[in-house]
Design a protein around this motif. Structure first.
Motif, PDB file in Angstrom:
ATOM      1  N   SER A 613       0.729  -1.167   0.004  1.00 31.66           N
ATOM      2  CA  SER A 613       0.206   0.114  -0.045  1.00 31.66           C
ATOM      3  C   SER A 613       0.876   1.348   0.040  1.00 31.66           C
ATOM      4  N   ALA A 614       0.317   2.363  -0.755  1.00 29.41           N
ATOM      5  CA  ALA A 614       1.191   3.694  -0.515  1.00 29.41           C
ATOM      6  C   ALA A 614      -0.064   4.648  -0.436  1.00 29.41           C
ATOM      7  N   TRP A 615       0.370   5.700   0.128  1.00 33.93           N
ATOM      8  CA  TRP A 615      -0.463   7.116   0.274  1.00 33.93           C
ATOM      9  C   TRP A 615       0.222   8.301   0.075  1.00 33.93           C
ATOM     10  N   VAL A 616      -0.227   9.006  -0.396  1.00 35.20           N
ATOM     11  CA  VAL A 616       0.460  10.601  -0.487  1.00 35.20           C
ATOM     12  C   VAL A 616      -0.692  11.577  -0.472  1.00 35.20           C
ATOM     13  N   GLU A 617      -0.241  12.605   0.063  1.00 35.81           N
ATOM     14  CA  GLU A 617      -1.349  13.929   0.136  1.00 35.81           C
ATOM     15  C   GLU A 617      -0.483  15.167   0.095  1.00 35.81           C
ATOM     16  N   ILE A 618      -1.151  16.040  -0.589  1.00 35.14           N
ATOM     17  CA  ILE A 618      -0.560  17.318  -0.723  1.00 35.14           C
ATOM     18  C   ILE A 618      -1.568  18.317   0.284  1.00 35.14           C
ATOM     19  N   ALA A 619      -0.929  18.752   1.242  1.00 33.63           N
ATOM     20  CA  ALA A 619      -1.561  19.460   2.232  1.00 33.63           C
ATOM     21  C   ALA A 619      -1.287  20.862   2.479  1.00 33.63           C
ATOM     22  N   ASN A 620      -2.201  21.835   2.614  1.00 32.81           N
ATOM     23  CA  ASN A 620      -2.023  23.383   2.737  1.00 32.81           C
ATOM     24  C   ASN A 620      -2.356  23.448   4.231  1.00 32.81           C
ATOM     25  N   GLN A 621      -2.052  24.552   4.647  1.00 35.09           N
ATOM     26  CA  GLN A 621      -2.306  25.069   6.141  1.00 35.09           C
ATOM     27  C   GLN A 621      -2.938  26.442   6.199  1.00 35.09           C
ATOM     28  N   ASN A 622      -3.914  26.485   5.390  1.00 33.40           N
ATOM     29  CA  ASN A 622      -4.682  27.861   5.544  1.00 33.40           C
ATOM     30  C   ASN A 622      -6.029  27.719   6.369  1.00 33.40           C
ATOM     31  N   ASN A 623      -6.203  28.145   7.456  1.00 31.14           N
ATOM     32  CA  ASN A 623      -7.211  28.029   8.360  1.00 31.14           C
ATOM     33  C   ASN A 623      -7.441  29.552   8.969  1.00 31.14           C
ATOM     34  N   GLY A 624      -8.761  30.103   8.548  1.00 33.48           N
ATOM     35  CA  GLY A 624      -9.120  31.467   9.164  1.00 33.48           C
ATOM     36  C   GLY A 624      -8.225  32.671   9.109  1.00 33.48           C
ATOM     37  N   ASN A 625      -7.536  32.820  10.186  1.00 35.75           N
ATOM     38  CA  ASN A 625      -6.718  34.161  10.102  1.00 35.75           C
ATOM     39  C   ASN A 625      -5.268  33.651  10.141  1.00 35.75           C
ATOM     40  N   SER A 626      -4.945  32.163   9.892  1.00 33.93           N
ATOM     41  CA  SER A 626      -3.684  31.788   9.710  1.00 33.93           C
ATOM     42  C   SER A 626      -3.514  31.176   8.275  1.00 33.93           C
ATOM     43  N   TYR A 627      -2.222  31.711   7.464  1.00 36.31           N
ATOM     44  CA  TYR A 627      -1.782  31.433   6.362  1.00 36.31           C
ATOM     45  C   TYR A 627      -0.779  30.726   6.195  1.00 36.31           C
ATOM     46  N   GLY A 628      -0.695  29.643   5.381  1.00 38.10           N
ATOM     47  CA  GLY A 628       0.516  28.585   5.446  1.00 38.10           C
ATOM     48  C   GLY A 628       1.776  29.316   4.566  1.00 38.10           C
ATOM     49  N   ASN A 629       2.830  29.023   4.694  1.00 38.83           N
ATOM     50  CA  ASN A 629       3.934  29.632   3.859  1.00 38.83           C
ATOM     51  C   ASN A 629       4.697  28.545   3.021  1.00 38.83           C
ATOM     52  N   LYS A 630       4.251  27.153   3.332  1.00 40.09           N
ATOM     53  CA  LYS A 630       4.904  26.273   2.416  1.00 40.09           C
ATOM     54  C   LYS A 630       3.576  24.963   2.321  1.00 40.09           C
ATOM     55  N   VAL A 631       3.929  24.466   1.570  1.00 38.35           N
ATOM     56  CA  VAL A 631       2.930  23.050   1.100  1.00 38.35           C
ATOM     57  C   VAL A 631       3.463  21.909   1.479  1.00 38.35           C
ATOM     58  N   ASN A 632       2.752  21.065   2.351  1.00 39.90           N
ATOM     59  CA  ASN A 632       3.572  19.575   2.647  1.00 39.90           C
ATOM     60  C   ASN A 632       2.855  18.592   1.910  1.00 39.90           C
ATOM     61  N   VAL A 633       4.038  17.778   1.837  1.00 41.06           N
ATOM     62  CA  VAL A 633       3.509  16.452   1.060  1.00 41.06           C
ATOM     63  C   VAL A 633       3.839  15.463   1.914  1.00 41.06           C
ATOM     64  N   PHE A 634       2.788  14.656   2.510  1.00 44.29           N
ATOM     65  CA  PHE A 634       2.990  13.634   3.274  1.00 44.29           C
ATOM     66  C   PHE A 634       2.926  12.212   2.503  1.00 44.29           C
ATOM     67  N   HIS A 635       3.869  11.346   2.821  1.00 43.46           N
ATOM     68  CA  HIS A 635       3.530   9.864   2.243  1.00 43.46           C
ATOM     69  C   HIS A 635       3.885   8.840   3.013  1.00 43.46           C
ATOM     70  N   ASN A 636       3.503   7.540   2.513  1.00 46.39           N
ATOM     71  CA  ASN A 636       3.457   6.579   3.439  1.00 46.39           C
ATOM     72  C   ASN A 636       3.756   5.268   2.602  1.00 46.39           C
ATOM     73  N   ILE A 637       4.601   4.325   2.927  1.00 45.41           N
ATOM     74  CA  ILE A 637       4.819   3.212   1.900  1.00 45.41           C
ATOM     75  C   ILE A 637       4.707   2.153   3.023  1.00 45.41           C
ATOM     76  N   SER A 638       4.135   1.035   2.698  1.00 54.46           N
ATOM     77  CA  SER A 638       4.116  -0.149   3.471  1.00 54.46           C
ATOM     78  C   SER A 638       3.903  -1.381   2.848  1.00 54.46           C
ATOM     79  N   ALA A 639       4.674  -2.433   3.332  1.00 47.85           N
ATOM     80  CA  ALA A 639       4.325  -4.002   2.736  1.00 47.85           C
ATOM     81  C   ALA A 639       4.352  -4.910   3.777  1.00 47.85           C
ATOM     82  N   THR A 640       3.270  -5.867   3.706  1.00 44.88           N
ATOM     83  CA  THR A 640       2.777  -6.870   4.501  1.00 44.88           C
ATOM     84  C   THR A 640       2.864  -8.263   4.036  1.00 44.88           C
ATOM     85  N   LYS A 641       3.563  -9.261   4.548  1.00 47.74           N
ATOM     86  CA  LYS A 641       3.772 -10.568   4.269  1.00 47.74           C
ATOM     87  C   LYS A 641       2.866 -11.414   5.207  1.00 47.74           C
TER      88      LYS A 641
END
Length: 714
Positions: A613-641
């Motif tokens: 399985s693999a997961w990736v997210e492009i996340a911004n940080q803009n909420n109300g009176n708070s503004y994001g200065n960068k964009v986050n890219v989260f990711h996760n990779i997993s393997a199960t036997k």
């Protein structure tokens, strides 16, 4: 790096073992196939009022807790304060259709004690019916229910290497005999984390600037226990009792270096050491009775319960200034206690074969909370030495939903919820107090038209009401490791908002949705100067905020359902011009940005019982009176036997190994700005071992699809 290398070597060893076992007899191959190819549901389902993340048989569960899987759920994001949001807005979390009393960091720590192996699915309900107590969207975490005869269970051992090493162990037991089911779950975690942060506070009036670099090392030891006992009186009547206990003993040390400027001229600098020791305890009980006539679809749910939370914290601040040289000491102690008692009744009744379904219910909530605070030391700086904050409320709610399908194509649901609250709060020493009461009608509407098997269009409307959490009222002033002070606000008011949501579905695989929300009053943390101190506090900020949102999503399956791919991308547009002007904020008046996520899973790779399985997210940080200065890219990779003959699993998980997450945003107030940049400790490698025993047959622990999709129950 050694940890990652060793883990990869172990995983390759598992692959080699899979190749060797491929030459076993055909009987074993059939057993393997029976284990790995059980799920046919798509990983992500898009329904009229919700998005469902089906994870029951996904490799994403291996080595994770419920909190980890929640982070990887489509439409869900987590901010730097561990607040869970759906589509960028606050949510209410339910577990098995039962509202959780946890919020923020407490919710995070509690969900980390629930192994992901217990998960059936996570529902992100963007248009909840009137049945739900919510200020916006709802997240319903649905756990598995094992109903085969005898004893069965699993043991999980997990080791996670981030900046520091953490361990997690869990034991699940389930016993089912005729009409009785008993489930026991116990866990213990020993987690160590490191967080590095940079804070920059700027005031407009005197052009003052303060900068703080801070590093926190924390450790938490958390045992937990839960028990669910259910007895079927007959095929229509069930009674049961749920008991939950969670405890966490936390310690942390913080080193902060700060420097202050005035009109670009150096004023002073300091080093601050902070030591924290705290204990959190939570105990919940729920006694329930359920009547369910499956033939007539009549449902009566009665729940009576209590919740108790206790949070004790002892803080020691040692602050050393370099110019002029001096040392100051401050010790603070607090003990939050929350007591909640509730009675909840829900009833669903079909009105004949063609007159739709009627649902009605209500709830009474009683809360009695207290927060004593003490402060002692050589620098109090206008901090009161001691006070006790009391908060009590009684919330009564009633709701009704009516749903009906016309012409076999037009599904409708109309609902109305009424909530009334009586609240009172006071401080013993300061003598301040407040009493208030108010009621609110919260309507909602759902309409869905199915043009054909390939096309459908839905429209929903919800009015929401956000109410402050009790601790956010507490005005006792406390220092922080950010170089500022914080307090609550007894003047906080509820925030109403409106949401209009439209979704178009094509071939049950492609979905386009649009959302519009607006409010005339918003609630955010703001900055003020009080008695020459920088203070952060929650505040109601007047002004209209409008949000526009477009989202495209598709879920695809390939190779006979072995490969499942879900991809979604959204465009957000915020109109804050009225909000900024009325509150004298210098942030952006108009803001647009992209966000999205993708989930991929492959079952039974090479027919070797290997799940990826693999997961990736492009996340911004803009909420109300708070503004994001960068964009986050989260990711996760997993393997199960999976080893079917021994019912064992081994899994490797790699978290954010290509880019470490970093929260970086600037908050605006009429007094100045606060920039916060924090490097999260959510990266590294994790390896886990699971041993199962007994028959692992499960079934969903919710009601029927007729209720969910036909507009009735939820």
């Amino acid at each position: 790096m050694k940890i990652i290398t060793c883990s990869i070597a172990l995983l390759m060893g598992a692959f080699t073992m899979a190749q060797v076992t491929n030459d076993t007899i055909k009987k074993d191959e059939k057993e393997i196939e029976a284990v790995t190819l059980t799920a046919r549901k798509p990983t992500v389902e898009s329904k009229v009022d919700r998005t469902v993340f089906n994870v029951a048989n996904s490799s994403i569960l291996a080595g994770n807790t419920t909190w980890d899987v929640l982070r990887m759920t489509p439409l869900i994001s987590i901010d730097n304060n561990d607040a869970v949001k759906a589509e960028g807005e606050s949510v209410t979390v339910y577990i098995n259709d039962r509202k959780s009393v946890f919020t923020g960091k407490e919710l995070k720590e509690y969900l980390k004690t629930i192994p992901a192996d217990n998960l059936m699915k996570i529902e992100v309900i963007t248009s909840p019916s009137s049945r739900y107590e919510t200020a916006g969207s709802v997240i319903n975490i649905v756990l598995k229910r094992r109903d085969d005869e005898g004893m069965k269970g699993s043991v999980t051992f997990n080791n996670r290497q981030q900046r520091k090493n953490s361990q997690y162990t869990n034991l699940n037991l389930n016993y089912h005999k005729k009409n009785f089911t008993q489930t026991l779950s116990g866990s213990y975690s020993d987690n160590t984390y490191v967080q590095k942060s940079f804070y920059e506070n700027s005031l407009y009036k005197d052009n003052s600037l303060s900068q703080v670099n801070n590093e926190v090392t924390g450790r938490g030891k958390s045992p937990s226990f839960s028990s669910t006992s259910e007895f079927e009186l007959n095929d229509k009547n069930n009674i049961g009792l749920i008991l939950e206990y969670y405890q966490s003993k936390n310690t942390s040390t913080s080193d902060a270096d700060g420097i202050n400027y005035l009109n670009n001229q150096f004023q002073n600098s300091y080093h601050q050491d902070q030591d924290v020791a705290g204990t959190y305890k939570a105990l919940g009980t729920n006694l329930f009775y359920k009547y369910y006539d499956k033939e007539k679809n009549r449902i009566l749910d009665i729940n009576v319960g209590t919740n108790y939370n206790s949070q004790q914290n002892a803080n020691t601040f040692l602050k050393t200034f370099t110019a002029p040289p001096k040392t100051e000491l401050l010790e603070t102690n607090s003990h939050e206690q929350m007591r909640n008692y509730y009675v909840k009744v829900d009833y669903t009744q079909p009105l004949g074969k063609s007159w739709g379904t009627f649902e009605v219910g209500g709830k009474m909530d009683f809360n009695n909370n207290v927060i004593p605070n003490d402060a002692n030391g050589s620098y109090l700086n206008n901090i009161r030495k001691s006070d006790v904050f009391h908060y009590e409320d009684n919330i009564n709610s009633l709701y009704a939903n009516y749903s009906k399908t016309f012409f076999e194509k037009l599904e409708t649901r109309v609902g109305l919820r009424y909530e009334h609250i009586d609240l009172k709060m006071r401080q013993d020493v300061a003598g301040t107090e407040r009493k208030d009461s108010y009621g609110a009608f919260l309507p909602n509407l759902l309409v869905k038209y199915t043009f054909s098997e390939k096309f459908d269009l839905s429209l929903t409307y919800n009015k929401n009401l956000w109410r402050p959490w009790y601790s956010e009222f507490n005005p006792f002033l406390l220092p922080t490791n950010e170089g500022t002070y914080s307090r609550g606000n007894m003047d906080l008011e509820p925030n109403p908002s409106h949401r209009l949501y439209m979704k178009f579905g094509f071939k049950k695989k492609y979905f386009l949705s649009a959302r519009y929300t607006f409010t005339d009053q918003d609630y955010w943390t703001t900055l003020k100067e009080e008695n020459n101190l920088l203070v952060t506090l929650p505040s109601n900020l007047n002004g209209k905020v409008q949000k526009y949102y477009l989202f495209a999503n598709t879920n695809q399956s390939f190779f006979k359902n072995k490969l499942n791919v879900n991809v979604g991308i959204g465009w957000y547009y915020l109109d804050n011009h009225d909000f900024n002007e009325k509150n004298n904020l210098k942030g952006d008046k108009y803001l647009s940005y992209l966000g999205g996520s993708a989930n991929l899973s492959y079952t039974n790779l090479f027919n070797k019982n290997i799940n990826l399985s693999a997961w990736v997210e492009i996340a911004n940080q803009n909420n109300g009176n708070s503004y994001g200065n960068k964009v986050n890219v989260f990711h996760n990779i997993s393997a199960t036997k999976i080893f079917p003959k021994t019912q064992m699993e081994v899994s490797l998980q790699l978290m954010n190994i290509f880019q470490r997450p970093n929260y970086d945003a600037t908050s605006y107030s009429e007094y100045g700005t606060v920039r916060t940049s924090s490097q999260w400790d959510w990266y590294g490698a994790s390896i886990s071992f699971v041993k199962r025993f007994g028959n692992q047959k499960v079934k969903s622990n919710t009601k029927t699809d007729v209720e969910k999709n036909g507009g009735g129950g939820k």
